[in-house]
Design a protein around this motif. Structure first.
Motif, mmCIF file in Angstrom:
data_model
loop_
_atom_site.group_PDB
_atom_site.id
_atom_site.type_symbol
_atom_site.label_atom_id
_atom_site.label_comp_id
_atom_site.label_asym_id
_atom_site.label_seq_id
_atom_site.Cartn_x
_atom_site.Cartn_y
_atom_site.Cartn_z
ATOM 1 N N THR A 188 -11.779 -0.414 18.956
ATOM 2 C CA THR A 188 -11.122 0.479 18.008
ATOM 3 C C THR A 188 -10.022 1.232 18.731
ATOM 4 O OG1 THR A 188 -13.136 0.774 16.704
ATOM 5 C CG2 THR A 188 -11.459 2.505 16.519
ATOM 6 N N THR A 189 -8.819 1.121 18.217
ATOM 7 C CA THR A 189 -7.706 1.852 18.818
ATOM 8 C C THR A 189 -7.012 2.689 17.750
ATOM 9 O OG1 THR A 189 -6.339 -0.112 18.496
ATOM 10 C CG2 THR A 189 -7.271 0.217 20.685
ATOM 11 N N GLY A 190 -6.077 3.456 18.172
ATOM 12 C CA GLY A 190 -5.359 4.326 17.245
ATOM 13 C C GLY A 190 -4.834 5.538 17.985
ATOM 14 N N PRO A 191 -5.735 6.326 18.555
ATOM 15 C CA PRO A 191 -5.246 7.431 19.388
ATOM 16 C C PRO A 191 -4.469 6.846 20.573
ATOM 17 C CG PRO A 191 -7.543 7.758 18.776
ATOM 18 C CD PRO A 191 -7.183 6.354 18.390
ATOM 19 N N PRO A 194 -8.407 -1.950 7.909
ATOM 20 C CA PRO A 194 -8.120 -0.507 7.899
ATOM 21 C C PRO A 194 -6.849 -0.181 8.673
ATOM 22 C CG PRO A 194 -9.947 -0.995 9.387
ATOM 23 C CD PRO A 194 -9.616 -2.276 8.666
ATOM 24 N N GLY A 195 -6.420 1.061 8.556
ATOM 25 C CA GLY A 195 -5.165 1.497 9.163
ATOM 26 C C GLY A 195 -5.067 1.163 10.637
ATOM 27 N N HIS A 196 -6.142 1.355 11.348
ATOM 28 C CA HIS A 196 -6.192 1.012 12.765
ATOM 29 C C HIS A 196 -7.338 0.036 12.970
ATOM 30 C CE1 HIS A 196 -4.016 4.862 12.608
ATOM 31 N NE2 HIS A 196 -3.380 4.428 13.673
ATOM 32 N N PHE A 225 -5.809 15.367 17.045
ATOM 33 C CA PHE A 225 -5.374 15.283 18.436
ATOM 34 C C PHE A 225 -5.398 16.629 19.148
ATOM 35 C CE2 PHE A 225 -3.186 11.367 16.692
ATOM 36 C CZ PHE A 225 -4.244 10.552 17.046
ATOM 37 N N GLU A 267 -10.698 -1.698 13.881
ATOM 38 C CA GLU A 267 -12.022 -1.108 14.114
ATOM 39 C C GLU A 267 -12.983 -2.188 14.588
ATOM 40 O OE1 GLU A 267 -13.344 1.140 10.695
ATOM 41 O OE2 GLU A 267 -11.398 2.154 10.491
ATOM 42 N N GLU A 311 -4.932 7.077 4.742
ATOM 43 C CA GLU A 311 -5.027 5.691 5.210
ATOM 44 C C GLU A 311 -5.152 5.503 6.717
ATOM 45 O OE1 GLU A 311 -2.909 6.867 3.022
ATOM 46 O OE2 GLU A 311 -3.093 5.711 1.171
ATOM 47 N N ARG A 342 -5.319 -1.032 4.505
ATOM 48 C CA ARG A 342 -5.431 0.432 4.405
ATOM 49 C C ARG A 342 -6.026 0.901 3.083
ATOM 50 N NH1 ARG A 342 -1.840 2.985 8.325
ATOM 51 N NH2 ARG A 342 -1.309 4.675 6.915
ATOM 52 N N THR A 343 -6.890 0.072 2.498
ATOM 53 C CA THR A 343 -7.540 0.528 1.264
ATOM 54 C C THR A 343 -9.063 0.554 1.453
ATOM 55 O OG1 THR A 343 -7.633 -1.708 0.348
ATOM 56 C CG2 THR A 343 -5.703 -0.360 -0.220
ATOM 57 N N TRP A 344 -9.720 1.263 0.594
ATOM 58 C CA TRP A 344 -11.163 1.511 0.670
ATOM 59 C C TRP A 344 -11.957 0.204 0.793
ATOM 60 C CZ3 TRP A 344 -14.386 5.432 1.450
ATOM 61 C CH2 TRP A 344 -15.732 5.289 1.074
ATOM 62 N N VAL A 398 0.833 -1.207 0.000
ATOM 63 C CA VAL A 398 0.000 0.000 0.000
ATOM 64 C C VAL A 398 0.866 1.256 0.000
ATOM 65 C CG1 VAL A 398 -0.256 0.052 2.522
ATOM 66 C CG2 VAL A 398 -2.002 1.126 1.082
ATOM 67 N N HIS A 453 2.703 0.981 9.167
ATOM 68 C CA HIS A 453 3.627 0.800 10.287
ATOM 69 C C HIS A 453 4.118 -0.652 10.334
ATOM 70 C CE1 HIS A 453 1.144 4.302 11.210
ATOM 71 N NE2 HIS A 453 2.109 4.736 11.969
ATOM 72 N N SER A 489 -10.496 4.440 6.179
ATOM 73 C CA SER A 489 -9.100 4.192 5.873
ATOM 74 C C SER A 489 -8.933 3.894 4.390
ATOM 75 C CB SER A 489 -8.605 3.008 6.718
ATOM 76 O OG SER A 489 -7.290 2.630 6.346
ATOM 77 N N ALA A 490 -8.382 4.807 3.671
ATOM 78 C CA ALA A 490 -8.116 4.618 2.237
ATOM 79 C C ALA A 490 -7.283 5.807 1.767
ATOM 80 C CB ALA A 490 -9.419 4.537 1.451
ATOM 81 N N ASN A 498 2.359 2.723 2.584
ATOM 82 C CA ASN A 498 2.425 3.468 3.835
ATOM 83 C C ASN A 498 1.873 2.599 4.954
ATOM 84 O OD1 ASN A 498 -0.630 4.023 4.030
ATOM 85 N ND2 ASN A 498 -0.104 4.833 2.014
#
Lengths: 698, 698
Positions: free
Chosen positions: A116-119, A102-104, B465, A106, B496, A95-97, A26, A30, B667-668, A28
């Protein structure tokens, strides 16, 4: 010992190359943490956690919280390995539609994701609520079972990063968890000491282990780096899985303290040039580095997403372990069920999002009374009345119990026996929550409790301090959690505490947030209907905004029934025929509008009063109803709310007037302040006349 | 030893009865802490702090932070005693309209108050910024002076309560202060273990001293209770002022660590029945208890606000000590001045809120470029260009330096020598700030830095944030501090990272806050003018909201000059004669409006494009200008902003259309998301046509 065979080691290495590949594809994401935490995550999913991949919603399961949500691959790859439904194509779609990855992570989106985490900090803080909920649920349904024998006993597992532990919300929650002696909570601190600004020494040099000991946690340190730096550059790095498992076993034995296992790792291990660097934290490694890593691990550098058949076949066998654990649990559940038929009936109701018999009748009604009662006080009476009827209801305050009126009188506090005080008695199974002055951790814990699913929870502070908990409120909204935030002292009407304590912008800022119902009832009976309606929703959070000062209890034989609150806005007092002007008010200003209507009537102006406690509920009504309450043809409109007028123009329109306050408050008597800041009958009357004139002028 | 005579003891007891009387008179407030902290506060003002009551703004003074702002009487009574201008009548006017003694201390309102406090945790967190500012100021103006000899050396004194230390923001700041080795910071922890919910054992049982040691602080414990409970009920309570002073002296010797002195007190000592109770924390004691306290202390229970002449005469003598200290300092300042003429010129400029020569010329201009540059990247270039010109400018990020582009390239980090890393070199006097993942503490520290007055500071994180730091942002606005918040990744366009990282409501929530300028520039040159304008303001905070993604750099020969940014909104692209419709856009959507204008022109619709980077600046323009940009006669209007439309109706009006996004993101890829969520030329064109039709329909 973990007893890993070659295939386990191969599986763990497969995690690393999958993580590198997925981010590389993708472009990008982590990769680093997912690579270096592969052994830990594998150990948890394959050998440690009580989970059943065939039933991700199993109420007996352990919960898993990936507090470092940016490392979502840590979880996705294990979900794939364990057979939760994710497949290789899902990892390719990272991380795509529309993807399941998803990125984090959900919740409600990807099976096996509990939150759901991320922050940063949010996951570990919410995990404290999950652990509290497990204890309260046991207390509600199976209080007499010996420790570890109840079907409601389960553990909460957390993986947290350096960033999680820098955030204040995790500090608040850590202190709370230690105080609450949450032995069912086990957190791993992935101490790789690398964040986006690279080596965390530039900003974070405290002794984390000592800090958690000070909170009352059981702390163990497992150093895979054996004293070498975060770069792992001394060549001493050994992923000692047995030592890690030993620490886990010890943590499980500690039942009166939460556990922190600080695991020193090298980020992105074993990527040859980017391990232990900020670059490997939040960016794709690059084709060259990915290829080099694959070579090092004995994978074909020209292949991507390479998973050997025997590896996936091996990892999917964890399903058997899951089924077995589930079957064992079922036996204990069944015997609980036959011994506790009432408890089981309650559980069935809770699982079905049902309300108790007698729910609607439990609400007090309040007699008309010109002196009235503060809506916060009305709320307190309502909660106290609900206490015996709704065992699933619990809540408290961030050290403002008496101010927020959040205590269900007569109910015990949720507190370890030793920490009962003169003012508060209770037990570990109690229902009145004491969060201390930790608003954000309160919010996150409420979310964790709601995610646990079997109870309804609320938490209070002053409205102005909703600012301290916005990150939690937003996560409640994103996750559609039925948490109720009780925010009192809702305007400059609170008086002497002055500008730092007086909300101005807060109603607008909360209304601007998607997915949050903001309710500001106008009197005691509106407060009752507000609570009733909130509790009838199971799919979203609510902000209940209440006054410090007394509000007249309206005579509902003269005015419309407070039942209209459920529709968000309703005609409280009407005119014959089409009104000349509509006065729209919320909360403490409803009475002001009612008075202004009378004054206007004296000069022959026919004003309708619309009480609008919840704009979100109103917007969900059919257009017919909305047009009935606010006929488009009546363009003379005045809104009155002791808060910023920001956001009211769309209700009152171009010809309307919005009475509000767009500056900070002051320290003085609340009534005086409201008067000084223009919340008077005269001001409403003048605004009504202005608006009528504006309409007349075209 | 403190060497207190009878008159000192009498003065301290006078504090207690004044505190009880003042709260009793107004009927509400916080008497307890002011009573029990009377000895500490008296010691600080009379004997310890380097202050000069005749010159409250003296730049050489020590700073005082009452983090437990609710106990404002602790400070007000000492200000009265010391002769800062408060008199007995001011104490009598506590918490009333227009008084100099509001509920919580307010800077710029009451002489001698260095900071507005009230929200718990905020004061001690801001004090960390004050201590940082002292070091940076010394580094800027007098780096070679021996420790303790520079006129820019001063200490920051803090009194914090249990509540302050429960808040996560103080935890973040505590960790940061320990890391930064702020030897000039000395905090007292008033460990009375009583909060509004009474005995803090119900929620707060951690080992605070051990926690602060883990942060790297020097911690001392002074136990006036001698092991007895917070109620003091064993009769062992002794206010050992000598022990306290000894701890202070020791703390002053520790120059490489911040100091915490945990002082165990009995709240509201010596009120006979309410000492050590939650009741005495936040309510008037009642006539009877006040009278009983007075009797106990040898005061006439029938008199109120009794201050013996010799007491006030004695306490006012502290003015001599102040003058002496000031005179000594003046000598050292004068010799610094003659040795550092350039430094002195700089200091004079900073004291006069002047900008450097060449300020306006320092800003880069950006060539027209269709591919463009992210506004965050433009901001980074601007900061780097300003670095050499504005030595007073410094700032950094909450671990997102590279993402926020907040580093002035080539400038050293502000970091203890030992904590330099491979990625960041610097010194204790550096200019690039590393806050770690501690957004709220960053905000509070920025406020403390701004309060110190001689530098200009900024701090960055992702816009989403900003939620974590709202309490700090609000205090910046209340205190009118020239802090710049740099918030990047300003919409779903960030891509993303998904919904937890994508701001939706944030622009609206920030605009709703009084006293904050919110600026969202549309291209690189708008970003330059935004920074220029922000730095020209010295009386308010600014939120600079920047894109992650590249934005085309507009050709300013074709479009209007970016100088219009300073007016908040300006006509970027116009039509001949009256436009058919006005397209109003901010930030990344400006280019979308520009494109839509072209498409509309093709179908014969004449559209004006207004770039509106800052609504607050626009609202401050004369009506003429505003009507010129947005002629009231042109009611066909479309706003475009990749954020909630909440709050745009007042700009576009009843016939207008607001294009926005009122749900959480996904996320996309960012471009794809903007398209999926309706930020397209077609959508703007359609909305324009709709609005024109609405106007035509009346």
């Amino acid at each position: 010992a973990a007893g890993w065979s070659d295939i386990d080691v191969r599986a763990v290495d497969t995690v690393r190359v999958l993580a590198a590949d997925a981010v590389q594809k993708v472009g990008n994401g982590h990769p680093g943490t997912a690579m270096s935490l592969a052994p830990l995550a594998y150990l948890l999913y394959q050998q440690v956690m009580r989970i059943d991949p065939s039933d991700p919603e199993w109420i007996g399961r352990d919960r898993f919280v990936l507090s470092c949500g940016h490392s979502s691959l840590t979880q996705y790859i294990q979900l794939y390995f364990s057979g939760y439904g994710l497949e290789l194509d899902d990892l390719k779609a990272l991380r795509t539609w529309g993807s399941l990855t998803p990125g984090h992570p959900e919740v409600h989106h990807t099976k096996g994701v509990d939150i759901t985490t991320g922050p940063l900090g949010s996951g570990i803080a919410s995990s404290v609520g999950m652990a509290m909920a497990a204890r309260r649920t046991r207390g509600m349904l199976d209080p007499d079972a010996a420790p570890g024998t109840s079907p409601f006993d389960h553990r909460v597992w957390v993986i947290a990063s350096d960033g999680d532990l820098m955030e204040g919300v995790s500090a608040e929650a850590g202190s709370l968890a230690g105080h609450q002696e949450l032995g069912n909570l086990i957190a791993f601190y992935d101490q790789n000491q690398i964040s986006i600004e690279d080596d965390t020494n530039v900003s974070f040099t405290e002794d984390v282990a000592a800090r958690y000991r000070a909170y009352g946690w059981h702390v163990q340190e497992v150093d895979w780096r054996r004293g070498s730096s975060p770069k792992g550059d001394e060549g001493t790095y050994v992923e000692d899985v047995d030592a890690l498992l030993a620490a886990i076993e010890e943590a499980k034995q500690v039942t009166d303290k939460p556990s922190l296992i600080a695991l020193k790792t090298v980020l992105a291990w074993p990527a040859p040039t980017k391990q232990g660097t900020g670059k490997a934290h939040g960016s794709a490694l690059g084709d060259e580095e990915v290829a080099a890593t694959k070579k090092l691990l004995g994978f074909d550098p020209d292949k991507t997403f390479e998973v050997e058949d025997d590896v996936i076949a091996h990892t999917r066998k964890v399903a058997d372990r899951g089924r077995e654990a589930h079957a064992q649990w079922q036996t204990s559940f069944d015997s609980w069920k036959s011994a506790n038929p009432e408890g089981h009936t309650l559980l069935e109701r809770l699982l079905g999002n049902g309300l108790p018999d007698g729910f609607e009748d439990a609400f007090p009604t309040f007699e008309a009374d010109a002196k009235g009662i503060a809506s916060r006080a009305a709320s307190g009476k309502i909660l106290t009345a609900l206490g015996p009827v709704m065992p699933e209801l619990w809540g408290g305050s961030a050290d403002l119990a008496e101010s927020n009126n959040t205590t269900m009188e007569g109910q015990p506090s949720f507190v370890p026996d030793n920490w009962q005080t003169t003012a508060w008695s209770g037990s570990p199974y109690g229902r009145v929550l004491h969060f201390g002055i930790r608003e954000n951790a309160m919010g996150m814990a409420l979310n964790g409790i709601a995610l646990s699913g079997l109870t309804r929870v609320y938490g209070g502070t002053f409205l102005v301090f909703s600012d301290y908990m916005r990150p939690a409120v937003r996560l409640a909204a994103i996750q559609k959690l039925p948490v109720t935030f009780v925010w009192t002292h809702d305007s400059v009407g609170l008086g002497e505490d002055g500008p730092t304590h007086q909300p101005i912008e807060h109603l607008a800022t909360l209304r601007a947030m998607p997915g949050l119902d903001v309710i500001r009832p106008g009197d005691a009976n509106e407060t009752a209907v507000a609570w009733r309606t909130i509790l009838q929703h199971f799919d979203r959070p609510a902000a209940l905004v209440l006054s410090r000062q007394a509000l007249p209890t309206l005579d509902r034989t003269e005015y419309a029934s407070a039942d209209g609150v459920a529709k968000g806005a309703y005609v409280l007092a009407d005119t014959d025929g089409t009104p000349d002007v509509i006065l729209i008010a919320t909360g403490s200003e409803v009475d002001l509008a009612v008075q202004a209507r009378k004054t206007l009537a004296e000069s022959g102006v026919a004003a309708r009063v619309v009480s609008m406690p919840c704009r979100e509920w109103f917007e969900q009504q059919p257009e017919d109803y909305r047009n009935e309450v606010l006929p488009p043809s009546v363009r003379a409109r005045v809104s009155v709310e002791a808060a910023t007028p920001f956001g009211w123009h769309d209700i009152v329109g171009d010809a309307g007037r919005a009475i509000g306050i767009d500056h900070f408050g002051a320290s003085a008597d609340g009534k005086l302040l409201l008067e000084k800041f223009g919340f008077t009958v005269e001001a409403v009357v003048t605004a009504a006349q202005d608006s009528i004139a504006a309409v007349a002028a075209g």
